[in-house]
Design an enzyme around this catalytic site. Structure first.
Site, PDB file in Angstrom:
ATOM      1  N   TYR C 101     -21.460  -7.450  25.406  1.00  0.00           N
ATOM      2  CA  TYR C 101     -20.078  -7.668  24.974  1.00  0.00           C
ATOM      3  C   TYR C 101     -19.842  -6.802  23.752  1.00  0.00           C
ATOM      4  CZ  TYR C 101     -16.136  -9.934  22.607  1.00  0.00           C
ATOM      5  OH  TYR C 101     -14.937 -10.183  21.982  1.00  0.00           O
ATOM      6  N   GLU C 190     -11.325  -4.951  23.739  1.00  0.00           N
ATOM      7  CA  GLU C 190     -12.488  -5.754  24.111  1.00  0.00           C
ATOM      8  C   GLU C 190     -13.088  -5.261  25.415  1.00  0.00           C
ATOM      9  OE1 GLU C 190     -12.903 -10.470  23.889  1.00  0.00           O
ATOM     10  OE2 GLU C 190     -12.159  -9.827  25.846  1.00  0.00           O
TER      11      GLU C 190
END
Lengths: 381, 290, 381, 290
Positions: C101, C190
């Site tokens: 991530y 993101e």
């Protein structure tokens, strides 16, 4: 690294600063062809890394390709302040209504880029600064803030440019000059003159750009613009060998380790009545091969009558320097007298090596001052 | 007491595993400097003769309490190393690296504003407080402890002057090489102010050279702010204009930055300027004896 | 403004962040063609501006173009958390060895961009933050310093990525994500998951990007990505008319002037037992036409049973608001009860205008609180 | 005494010749504010009802001694105007402009560090010290002079609460709208610290709204640093997550920035939070009467 006018203009063009169209020529024939291709009246301009071209006759107007050829023929090969002209820039001639000056320099003192502008362009700017200081507007840019429209406005209004279209064009050039300066990591970007044509068009008629040598590693396109031919042949040889060398005009070849010590040595040679032939810094390391390379450069200078090694060993080891001297003597058969002062790290070992070599032209001295005196004596006779 | 580096210095060496970083890091340790850590990305967990290596300065600070950084990384990575040290909370950064682009230094100089971080260099030999700590490449054996503060833009010229002082029986509180680049982290004025505040320092030698106007600024500062006597030396009287003399910052631009102008500015304010390193040391001796 | 995954990936690609090849499809047939063109196994992914697509069945693997067509047929038209799927992204399927991530957000509290990285990617990051906070590495970037290699190293080493090739790829993506963030003036960039393939290639498998609405004026290419169809139809109408409107779920239409006062009015309506139908801010100016436009939006909501105008005149003039209300009544024939509280600049004149109009469904009230109570009563019937 | 704007304020209006700049500049002047200059590039030499217009802020500062700037230029030019005011040496900058890109404000916020410049806004109504000076768009006629400091992220909501205070017979030292954007120049904490130091201010009302965590930071500050009593009001209890409520900064992101969280943070530190503007004013009255 200084750029030629034509290189600076190419750089300006890349950042959107308006310049005249032109061609580079290295012969009269090429200049003729360039003029023909451009059409109309052209200017033939000597490309040299020094000022005062105009006064020296290095800039000429040509109405026809034949004229351009003739002028280029005269200009090529000229000597301007010690620089031989090998290239001319042939560009479309501009009608000039007004001449301004605009520059952006790396202001070491303020540690900020500094814009300067005046509507009294086309002349030596230091003269404007001296005679009409109020006409020269100066404005620093905070490097973290960057150049904003207000900077351009301050310059444009401050200089007293009144025509709205001119204001707009100059403001745009201000912003682009800042981009050029930061983008190419320049120490200087100067436009003198920045002209206004009778049609109201604003254009850079000259370009003086200096790039930070330390930044060239990340600007390979700029790095390859360096013109090795233009440099002093000894300085070019030094660069090639990685030797830090500046040619001076005397007869005592000076070598030191470290910039400050070497400058100081040059000074001391002068103070005791001598004339240094060069500044040659062996740098922080200074291995035997470095010494050999440096001596190779220095001894190529026919004016040199004696050589003075002033070494204060720290990281540099004096024994290594001594080895380099002996190696060079052997390889090159140097007959010039060499005065050697060694101090600091492994100085004794160095002195021993030189003493044992029995080389007749190596003269050890104990102090920096005595070494300088001896070297000057030996050069004199 | 000394300035900048002292017994409380806890040094992290950025680039400790490189040949120069290792050589000088260990040399500094053998002078008594507390070399507590090294940083080399990807070599975290290793050690250099017992000095632990970390992947980041922040890691070194967290684990070892490092408060001073010495930078030995190549020029293209030096700015990154300086920012890393600043952001890791290092209080004193000594950047030895030569060849850092001038525009990088403009930005770093501006960035340091108001952050309470001291940067020495780049392109400098570092700082030595004889008998206490050595951070950089200054050969400690030339110097002895004493009362003379020494600040210089040069390396070997400083050693020369230090050597002359030692021969006259004089010693130094701290020797600071501020570096030979056009823009360095700490100026003469910054270091002079520290010498003025340092109880151990009684006299100061300032070794300048051509280029810029930091010596002129120092002259004004000495006159208005300093009580301790200062002797100066300037190198480069015979340097031609427009030529870089070894140091990136040692260049006379137009008519600016000449040795004569600097000498004049100093003497106009009553500061004595030695003609040679030898004479400079003798002037200091006169001060001490007076 | 939120970007769809496919738009975010296109943006990433522009900045050099590796993404899988893919095609957008708005019909099952297009999805089939896309799959055929891409070849091999593909993934068909619902394009919606909300999370939880996977769990809702909005992401499906298709081994053949026929499969892709079938899956797209199921996904298109699906409702995912109130969003109807009108587009699918068909992209080459990736083999996944590991899921990381990586994000960069606009941290209002620190007033700096904030990087977050963890090797525990592919899941809800707030869950990772809650359950294994040590696994989530956070690092701010000083906007004046910019993103430097050390930032990337801190993230990569901090997250515990050990393979040198992966370290290098992730570090490069970190730098490019910063460029994307600043270059497109994003509030959020993101990548979840950032995958490592069995071949050791690192790639963004999803893209969640939010652009600052206030910066869109200088990013016309991004501004035109806005999907008006995806918005609530009333909110789309409001945007078109320049009315600041957020739809809520009650029956009292609320209008105020200024964001804070309008939020407060919505709150007060709730506190006195009512259910606001919307937040509608007339803004600082608030001329008659603005009032008419706002009423046009609010009255389109069939749930609305009463309307509450709470105006505190400052720059806004109450008489102008009153005129707007009367004009709207006349033009639109509104029969809903309208409670009006006017205070501040020209309040008396505004009240007079409303009183003289004789409009039976306009109910003046003296205070903000009384107005709210009255509007709630009237909505209740 | 008041804070930020006072009888010593010498105001330059950036964008004075625009319709809004002119309207509010003259309105501020009629309240007694010394509006000494306007700036509109290209209109230097003109005047607006006797207020001289300059091409640059630096020119205005040099000629009129302006120490405070009010910015009314459109959003695309607002950052430029702020930098120009900072670099011209202006001490207090009030930026009314709405819609300044958030990344611009990040950079400006960082750039202001250590410069001693106060920025209020952008996207704010300004600051009013009743009877002394008004810089911005706050309608002065609603307010009267008194002891209550008022700081708010909102405009009209502030007027509403000011109106309620006035009806209860209370007045204000200064009313400060800090602005509704995600990043503004001065936070609640910055303004609260000024009210704490201001002799005229005896009580403070803080008007917050959803989004960010400045109210939570203020709660901690009030508890640890303030002696003066503070009453708060928070708008947006019924706002849905993920929706921008009129102000660019008024948005609940995920579970962050809710009105309830802010209320809880304040109440946990003993700070009373009014349920409605009316109740908030009543709480202030209790403080004054106590």
């Amino acid at each position: 690294m200084d750029l030629y006018e034509y290189q600076g203009k190419e750089l300006f063009g890349r950042y959107g600063i308006p310049v005249s169209e032109g061609r580079l020529a290295t012969s009269a024939q090429e200049a003729r062809a360039a003029a023909a291709e451009l059409g109309g009246t052209v200017v033939v301009k000597a490309q040299v890394l020094t000022g005062g071209r105009g006064k020296a006759g290095g800039i000429k107007l040509a109405e026809t390709p034949e004229d351009a050829e003739a002028h280029a023929g005269e200009i090529l090969g000229m000597d301007i302040r010690g620089h031989t002209v090998t290239k001319v820039w042939v560009e479309t001639a501009s009608d000039i209504e007004r001449e301004y000056y605009l520059s952006l320099t790396f202001d070491r003192s303020a540690k900020q880029p500094l814009f300067m502008i005046t509507t009294q362009g086309g002349v030596d700017i230091e003269e404007v600064a001296a005679t009409s200081p109020d006409a020269l507007v100066r404005l620093h840019v905070d490097p973290l803030e960057g150049c904003h429209p207000w900077h351009a406005r301050r310059l444009v209004y401050g200089a007293g440019i009144e025509d709205p279209s001119e204001q707009k064009q100059v403001a745009a050039i201000v912003a682009k000059l800042y981009d050029t300066f930061t983008g190419s990591e320049a120490m200087l970007c100067e436009i003198n003159p920045l002209i206004v044509t009778p049609d109201g068009e604003v254009r850079a008629l000259d370009a003086k750009v200096t790039i930070d040598d330390n930044a060239l590693f990340r600007h390979p396109d700029l790095a390859e613009l360096r013109d090795v031919d233009a440099a002093d042949p000894l300085e070019a040889l030094a660069r090639e060998k990685g030797v830090t060398y500046v040619r001076l005009d005397g007869d005592v070849g000076v070598l030191g380790n470290g910039a400050g010590l070497t400058m100081s040595t040059v000074d001391v040679v002068t103070f005791v009545g001598g004339r240094p032939a060069d500044f040659c810094d062996l740098g922080g390391g200074g291995d035997a091969q470095g010494v050999v390379d440096a001596l190779e450069v220095i001894t190529r200078d026919p004016q040199v009558r004696s050589i003075y090694f002033n070494i204060f060993g720290g990281i540099t080891r004096c024994d290594e320097v001594a080895r380099g001297i002996l190696q060079a003597l052997e390889q090159m058969g140097i007959e010039l007298p060499i005065v050697v002062r060694l101090d600091g790290t492994n100085a004794e070992e160095g002195r021993r090596l030189l003493g044992e070599s029995g080389a007749a032209n190596v003269h050890p001295e104990a102090t920096m001052l005595d070494g300088a005196r001896r070297a000057v004596e030996l050069a004199a006779g | 007491m000394a300035i900048l580096v002292d017994t409380g210095t806890r040094l992290v060496v950025q680039g400790l595993t490189g040949s120069e970083g290792r050589f000088h890091g260990l040399r500094n340790r053998s002078h008594g400097t507390q070399v507590v850590a090294g940083v080399t990305p990807g070599k975290g967990g290793q050690d250099v003769e017992g000095i632990p290596v970390f992947d980041s300065v922040a890691g070194a600070v967290a684990e070892t309490g490092a408060n001073t950084a010495m930078i030995f990384v190549p020029a293209p990575f030096a700015a990154d190393a300086m920012y890393e040290a600043i952001d890791a909370g290092i209080g004193t950064i000594v950047c030895i690296t030569e060849g850092v682009p001038a525009h990088e230094m403009l930005r770093i100089h501006a960035f340091l504003r108001g952050r309470g971080v001291t940067l020495i260099g780049p392109n400098c030999p570092g700082a030595l407080s004889p008998g206490r700590a050595n951070v950089g490449i200054i050969p400690a054996e030339i110097f002895r402890e004493g009362s003379v503060g020494l600040v210089s833009r040069s390396g070997t010229l400083t050693y020369q002057i230090g050597h002359e002082l030692t021969q006259l029986g004089l010693g130094n509180s701290t020797i600071v090489g501020i570096g030979g680049d056009p823009v360095v982290g700490s100026s003469f004025v910054d270091v002079l102010a520290r010498f003025e505040a340092d109880p151990q320092t009684e006299q100061v030698v300032m070794v300048g050279e051509i280029g810029g106007d930091e010596e002129e600024k120092a002259a004004a500062f000495i006159e208005s702010e300093m009580t301790k006597p200062v002797v100066a030396y300037i190198a480069g009287f015979t340097a031609p204009p427009g030529k870089t003399m070894g140091h990136a910052g040692a260049i006379i631009s137009g008519s600016e930055g000449t040795a004569q102008a600097k000498k004049d500015a100093l003497e106009a304010r009553g500061i004595r300027v030695g003609t040679t390193p030898t004479e400079t040391a003798e002037l200091v001796l006169q001060l001490v004896s007076a």
